[in-house]
Design a protein around this motif. Structure first.
Motif, PDB file in Angstrom:
ATOM      1  N   VAL A   1     -34.161  43.225 -25.644  1.00  0.00           N
ATOM      2  CA  VAL A   1     -33.334  42.664 -24.565  1.00  0.00           C
ATOM      3  C   VAL A   1     -31.964  43.334 -24.652  1.00  0.00           C
ATOM      4  N   ASN A   2     -31.609  44.083 -23.610  1.00  0.00           N
ATOM      5  CA  ASN A   2     -30.336  44.830 -23.624  1.00  0.00           C
ATOM      6  C   ASN A   2     -29.173  43.970 -23.154  1.00  0.00           C
TER       7      ASN A   2
ATOM      8  N   VAL B   1     -32.011  39.780 -16.390  1.00  0.00           N
ATOM      9  CA  VAL B   1     -32.362  40.272 -17.727  1.00  0.00           C
ATOM     10  C   VAL B   1     -32.734  41.754 -17.649  1.00  0.00           C
ATOM     11  N   SER B   2     -32.173  42.539 -18.575  1.00  0.00           N
ATOM     12  CA  SER B   2     -32.518  43.962 -18.666  1.00  0.00           C
ATOM     13  C   SER B   2     -33.174  44.207 -20.029  1.00  0.00           C
ATOM     14  N   VAL B   3     -34.344  44.862 -20.019  1.00  0.00           N
ATOM     15  CA  VAL B   3     -35.075  45.108 -21.270  1.00  0.00           C
ATOM     16  C   VAL B   3     -35.453  46.581 -21.399  1.00  0.00           C
ATOM     17  N   THR B   4     -35.748  46.991 -22.635  1.00  0.00           N
ATOM     18  CA  THR B   4     -36.301  48.320 -22.913  1.00  0.00           C
ATOM     19  C   THR B   4     -37.672  48.116 -23.520  1.00  0.00           C
TER      20      THR B   4
ATOM     21  N   THR C   1     -38.179  46.633 -15.690  1.00  0.00           N
ATOM     22  CA  THR C   1     -37.378  46.401 -16.894  1.00  0.00           C
ATOM     23  C   THR C   1     -36.078  45.659 -16.554  1.00  0.00           C
ATOM     24  N   LEU C   2     -35.841  45.391 -15.259  1.00  0.00           N
ATOM     25  CA  LEU C   2     -34.695  44.580 -14.826  1.00  0.00           C
ATOM     26  C   LEU C   2     -35.265  43.486 -13.928  1.00  0.00           C
ATOM     27  N   PHE C   3     -35.068  42.220 -14.284  1.00  0.00           N
ATOM     28  CA  PHE C   3     -35.679  41.143 -13.497  1.00  0.00           C
ATOM     29  C   PHE C   3     -34.824  39.889 -13.569  1.00  0.00           C
TER      30      PHE C   3
END
Length: 202
Positions: free
Chosen positions: A109-110, A121-124, A158-160
């Motif tokens: 989680v970035n 939420v932004s994730v890698t 990856t962004l939601f």
């Protein structure tokens, strides 16, 4: 010729995390000298043992070489102990297919941006983008401190946004990657540690 005096390695296992794979085994304990190890591999379609990058090594693990990066290949490995001229019996692994047998870690989680009715939420993903893989993110979220009523969303970005939340309320979420590999293989990743954020006042 294997020696009856030199025991074979035990607990020979492939460990694979996010498609990085290695072979591990327990050390062979003998008096009088340093035991070394040699690892060979073969693939399902070549059926010939070949040297890996681990010949007469002192370590009790061996990383897969770049040549074994194909995730759909069936790979067999074997290891033996060596002491001077003496060698132990070979110990073979069960067949290993990265696409079926690797463990997928949680996404990172970035950044989380709070608003009054949502969390952005932004994730890698846990591994690099590979052709033929379509990671899906399964997000469970709940209002903290209630008799946890979980809701789930599934998405591939990856962004939601986690939406329709109450304002000034603490929400927690955790995410799992589901990897849909061709044609019908599905790998379920490890869930992330829950993270909690409070929505703002409108």
């Amino acid at each position: 010729e294997s020696s009856p005096y030199l025991p074979a390695p035990k607990n020979v296992m492939v460990y694979s995390y996010n498609f990085r794979s290695l072979l591990r085994w327990s050390p062979v304990e003998v008096d009088g000298g340093l035991v070394l190890y040699t690892v060979h591999f073969k693939t399902g379609f070549l059926n010939e043992w070949d040297e890996m990058n681990c010949t007469r090594i002192a370590q009790t693990e061996c990383s897969f070489p770049w040549s074994l990066r194909e995730r759909r290949w069936t790979v067999f490995l074997r290891v033996r102990a060596e002491l001077g001229q003496a060698t132990s019996d070979w110990v073979e692994t069960d067949p290993f297919v990265a696409e079926r047998n690797t463990t997928i870690g949680p996404p990172k989680v970035n950044r989380v941006t709070e608003s009054s009715d949502s969390l952005l939420v932004s994730v890698t993903p846990p591994f690099g983008s590979e052709a033929g893989y379509f990671p899906e993110y399964h997000v469970s979220y709940w209002e903290n401190g209630t008799s946890i009523v979980k809701r789930e969303i599934r998405l591939s970005n990856t962004l939601f946004k986690i939406e329709n939340l109450k304002e000034t309320t603490l929400y927690c979420f955790r995410i799992q990657v589901v990897l849909k590999a061709y044609p019908d293989i599905q790998l379920l990743g490890l869930p992330s540690v829950p993270e909690c954020y409070r929505t703002t006042i409108s």
